[in-house]
Design an enzyme around this catalytic site. Structure first.
Site, short mmCIF file in Angstrom:
data_model
loop_
_atom_site.label_atom_id
_atom_site.label_comp_id
_atom_site.label_asym_id
_atom_site.label_seq_id
_atom_site.Cartn_x
_atom_site.Cartn_y
_atom_site.Cartn_z
CG ASP A 141 39.11 32.40 40.15
OD1 ASP A 141 38.42 33.31 39.62
OD2 ASP A 141 39.00 32.08 41.34
CG ASP B 289 38.21 37.75 40.69
OD1 ASP B 289 37.02 37.86 41.05
OD2 ASP B 289 38.79 36.66 40.58
#
Length: 164
Positions: free
Chosen positions: A119, A133
């Site tokens: 991330d 995402d």
């Protein structure tokens, strides 16, 4: 191009963009560097996430691996009955996002099937995510919208998702 093939091409595009941006993030942000994109709203910083959204479930990474594998399998199966352009794009995005997360879980450290998802997009300190995402969130929103509007997956009016 047939809907199933279009779904696969879109999924491959999502997978390639997501993995390319993760490669960049692990290279450019690996020393704890942070890059401000929009002050107070978005910055780029590396986070290796063993859990799910908001880093929940960090002790059960293997569950997320199984969930991603199941999602990929179900989308591939259901996708064979596609006739709707809207559903083709929704399932293509969901397939791409689920596949790239599955690959992270399978092949990234610390271990096979327990890998951490890369991330790097920090949304004002609320949460940190990645390209997949974003695609998964938008895909789920459109899946809900298409379902609520009873848009047929297989081109049969009055039927949402087909039976397996």
């Amino acid at each position: 191009m047939r809907p199933y093939r279009r779904m696969l091409v879109l999924a491959a595009g999502v997978l390639l963009v997501d993995q390319a941006t993760k490669f960049w993030a692990t290279s450019a942000l690996s020393d704890g560097e942070s890059i401000t994109v929009i002050p107070g709203l978005i910055r780029l910083r590396l986070l290796l996430n063993p859990g799910a959204a908001f880093s929940t479930g960090t002790g059960v990474t293997w569950v997320f691996t199984l969930a991603a594998a199941a999602a990929v399998a179900v989308i591939l199966l259901v996708g064979r009955r596609l006739r709707s352009r809207a559903w083709t794009f929704v399932l293509g995005g969901l397939l791409g996002g689920a596949t790239t997360h599955l690959l992270d879980r399978l092949f990234r450290p610390p271990a096979f099937a327990q890998g951490h998802v890369v991330d790097f997009i920090d949304y004002g300190g609320l949460f940190v995510g990645n390209v997949a995402d974003i695609v998964l969130t938008v895909g789920c929103a459109f899946l809900l919208l298409l379902s609520l509007r009873d848009v047929p997956l297989a081109g049969v009016p009055g039927k949402g998702l087909p039976s397996a």
